[in-house]
Design a protein around this motif. Structure first.
Motif, PDB file in Angstrom:
ATOM      1  N   TYR A  83      39.738   5.348  44.773  1.00 38.97           N
ATOM      2  CA  TYR A  83      40.951   5.716  45.503  1.00 38.97           C
ATOM      3  C   TYR A  83      42.091   4.755  45.192  1.00 38.97           C
ATOM      4  CZ  TYR A  83      38.060   8.886  48.229  1.00 38.97           C
ATOM      5  OH  TYR A  83      37.219   9.895  48.608  1.00 38.97           O
ATOM      6  N   ASP A  84      43.297   5.305  45.216  1.00 40.29           N
ATOM      7  CA  ASP A  84      44.493   4.486  45.118  1.00 40.29           C
ATOM      8  C   ASP A  84      44.743   3.743  46.429  1.00 40.29           C
ATOM      9  OD1 ASP A  84      44.987   5.396  42.605  1.00 40.29           O
ATOM     10  OD2 ASP A  84      46.869   6.431  43.078  1.00 40.29           O
ATOM     11  N   ARG A  85      45.436   2.606  46.335  1.00 38.68           N
ATOM     12  CA  ARG A  85      45.984   1.974  47.529  1.00 38.68           C
ATOM     13  C   ARG A  85      47.323   2.664  47.810  1.00 38.68           C
ATOM     14  NH1 ARG A  85      45.079  -3.840  44.799  1.00 38.68           N
ATOM     15  NH2 ARG A  85      46.037  -2.586  43.174  1.00 38.68           N
ATOM     16  N   GLY A  86      47.276   3.700  48.621  1.00 44.32           N
ATOM     17  CA  GLY A  86      48.455   4.544  48.802  1.00 44.32           C
ATOM     18  C   GLY A  86      49.381   4.029  49.891  1.00 44.32           C
ATOM     19  N   HIS A  87      50.677   3.933  49.547  1.00 43.50           N
ATOM     20  CA  HIS A  87      51.679   3.518  50.530  1.00 43.50           C
ATOM     21  C   HIS A  87      51.932   4.624  51.558  1.00 43.50           C
ATOM     22  CE1 HIS A  87      52.624   0.484  47.511  1.00 43.50           C
ATOM     23  NE2 HIS A  87      53.452  -0.098  48.355  1.00 43.50           N
ATOM     24  N   MET A  88      52.095   4.254  52.798  1.00 42.12           N
ATOM     25  CA  MET A  88      52.613   5.184  53.793  1.00 42.12           C
ATOM     26  C   MET A  88      54.149   5.157  53.727  1.00 42.12           C
ATOM     27  SD  MET A  88      49.868   6.565  55.296  1.00 42.12           S
ATOM     28  CE  MET A  88      49.397   6.662  53.568  1.00 42.12           C
TER      29      MET A  88
END
Lengths: 423, 423
Positions: free
Chosen positions: A119-124
């Motif tokens: 998984y990506d470290r996704g920004h909110m």
């Protein structure tokens, strides 16, 4: 003169004492968690060894995040952007993800949880929303703003275009407020098995039971939950004055009606999405989203039921229009992914309604992600003082290649930085 | 005299103003969520339309509950009981479950959600803990205190005996504090499928990925989550003085050591449980439980790592002793149900350790739920000022028929009221 001093002294005592008594009486210890105050009486006899703690609120220059200790995810992230705050020279090349110093490590995700997880470290709150300040941009790399997102087809593609869509609202509006957060939505099993009843287990209703299935990453006991969906609630407020920027050159974008605040709510699955899906297919009613997210959004604006009702009428219309543009199989899988947020009527046949003539027209060119669409009719009932965001810009996503120097609507984001948001 | 009035007037103004300025500077709006204060600066520019709200704290005579809007479950319920508060004539026959008036209906479970669901409306703070006050007992029927529990084999059986066990701590201690709450624990797939890697999905680590599966009841979008497990954290404080009651006539119960606070944490699956399983098999380390629950328990008592460490050393010993009494198949299924809270060492072979001689002795009579056990050795290292609750009473559950008039340890609970807690 002595009298003056005596009077003054007594007066100070009376004034200070009175003020203190007044404030003590009026200002009880309160947990202000939004529109409503939650009074926690710290003298309750059960609180002898302190009150439990399950989350923390962190504030940064550009955003506020509530971080949930159980899922090790942001609970919600709230940002306020303007054209000024989202334009500038800040670069993400030097920004590094960091565990938030305000969160106890045992209640926080770790950098190592994401490594090798797939998984990506996704920004909110997206880094690109804060190009005017390197500090504000760097702060979006705190793990209180990060959730495990599917990379290819989602975080690096459809979701990135959606983030760009939101950022471009600053062209049409002085102030944009965005709530972003994770969701865990159950789906309904198609099994119609009847259960005679009686003791234990089950939980079945007509038409199959509701079950949530989702992954976790990291190591026990400190696992990090992988959301099934994400939401954004967007408020575009044009009342701040100033000179709104030029809108990007897309057909359906029109300036916001004078004085009307535009609002939209969207839910997308945490999985690869078809780049051709229209954004309007992911429009959801605020009321339903508030119920599945368990969150009151923008209570001082949307707390009024009449306002929410007007927006939700519009949302239903836009969603039907979006669904009508999907192929039948896509529509079915989407219905399943969003079963907990049922579309109005919700049967596949229900899209054949009053909005269908418009929808059919739009769907004739649905194979091109950047097709020019005829400006659709507004759908928000008048008189509520708010309009649905799709009434303003038809919820047209940027082209898939918007970040390239020659892409349309590249604005100041043409460096491809967004594309690397996947990091 | 005129001077006196002038001086007084000026003095009042200065005093009140100074007091106001002082309080404004010192008393920032704070969210007190336990040991640590969370400062929410209400002037943050993102909060223009109010702060989001995701839960509410409700306070009653006997307990405090935090209610979570997303799962529509209590997040935690904290009660304080004494022998006096839990003894008396209050009856549950007239008590009715009610939606809490402090919770917006759209964020609350409904009575109808439970009907036909197959699940009990399970109390977190048990009604029987408040027999001294009809009002306090009635208040435990608020839905902020209710979670969907499996009835037969759990809420009406093992869990009810466990609740009785906790209530009986008031015989050995002046004050008992109990935190109860739901858990959603993932399990680990046994599939060792290797995933080449790259984009999207996955989330696999060595030994299979972690997945959470659980049901929801009710109707969308306002579904109610069914927990996979429940926990209780118990603090028995003998320092309140007074005359502790006679302990029930069970072999292993000993009075609390003078001045030592006894603490224990337990996790049980929301499913039918074997009545013969020893309670000690469900003892868990506080540190692990805090991490999977995402909650700090009793921060003013257990915030000190050394104290937690001493208790967790004892917990590991008691858990191994409990596990050693299980049959191999039971041990395996329990390992799977509590995989996210791994026992120390955690392999099935690991129970063959230093505690085994005691354990083997105890397990020889494990087929009887009310077998007399030899008093086991205390396991809490000295010097931390706390002892594990099992050091005090060997974590001996009441007999399965404790609520019958002739059951041992029936105390004042012999009316069978607890049995009807299942309603």
């Amino acid at each position: 003169m002595r009298m003056l001093f005596i009077g003054f002294g007594v007066g100070v005592a009376v004034g200070a004492g009175g003020c203190y008594l007044y404030l003590s009486a009026v200002k009880q210890p309160e947990l202000r968690r939004g529109g409503r105050a939650i009074t926690l009486d710290e003298n309750h006899h059960a609180l002898k060894f302190g009150a439990p703690e399950t989350e923390i609120v962190r504030q940064y220059e550009g955003y506020i995040a509530a971080y949930d200790y159980r899922t090790r995810n942001p609970k919600w992230v709230l940002e306020h952007i303007t054209r000024d705050s989202s334009s500038g020279d800040a670069k993400r090349d030097g920004s590094e993800f960091f565990p938030d110093p305000g969160v106890e490590p045992r209640f926080s995700a770790k950098l190592s949880d994401f490594r090798g997880s797939g998984y990506d470290r996704g920004h909110m709150a997206p880094a690109a929303d804060f190009k005017s300040s390197q500090k504000a941009m760097d702060e979006t790399f705190s793990l209180v703003n990060i959730s495990p997102q599917v990379g290819a087809g989602f975080n690096r593609d459809y979701w990135a275009r959606f983030e760009r869509f939101v950022k471009e609202l600053t062209y049409a509006s002085s102030d944009v407020y965005v709530m972003t957060g994770p969701l865990w939505l159950p789906t309904r099993s198609q099994l119609e098995d009847e259960d005679g009843g009686g003791g234990g287990g089950g939980g079945k209703g007509k038409g199959g039971k509701w079950t949530l299935v989702h992954d976790w990453i990291g190591k026990p006991p400190g696992l990090v939950a992988v959301p099934t969906h994400y939401y954004k609630v967007v408020v575009a407020d044009p009342r701040g004055g100033g000179e709104p920027g030029k809108a990007p050159a897309r057909d359906a974008v029109s300036p916001l009606a004078k004085g009307a605040v535009a609002v939209g709510a969207f839910v997308m699955p945490n999985q690869p999405m078809d780049a051709r899906s229209p954004l309007s297919a992911y429009v959801v009613p605020l009321e339903d989203l508030e119920q599945v997210a368990g969150t009151r959004f923008f209570p001082d604006l949307l707390g009024e039921p009449r306002r929410r009702a007007a927006l939700d009428t519009a949302a239903a219309g836009w969603r039907q229009e979006g669904l009508a543009q999907l192929k039948p199989f896509e529509r079915l899988s989407m219905k399943q992914a969003l079963a907990a947020l049922p579309a109005p009527g919700s049967g596949a046949a229900d899209v054949e309604t009053s909005t269908v003539s418009t929808a059919k027209g739009a769907s004739s060119s649905s194979s091109s992600p950047s097709r020019p669409a005829p400006p659709p009719a507004p759908k928000t009932p008048e008189g509520a003082g708010v309009v649905h965001i799709c009434d303003v810009n038809a919820c047209q996503l940027p082209r898939v290649d918007w970040y390239l120097p020659n892409g349309s609507g590249a604005g100041n984001g043409g460096s491809g930085g967004k594309r690397r948001a996947a990091a």
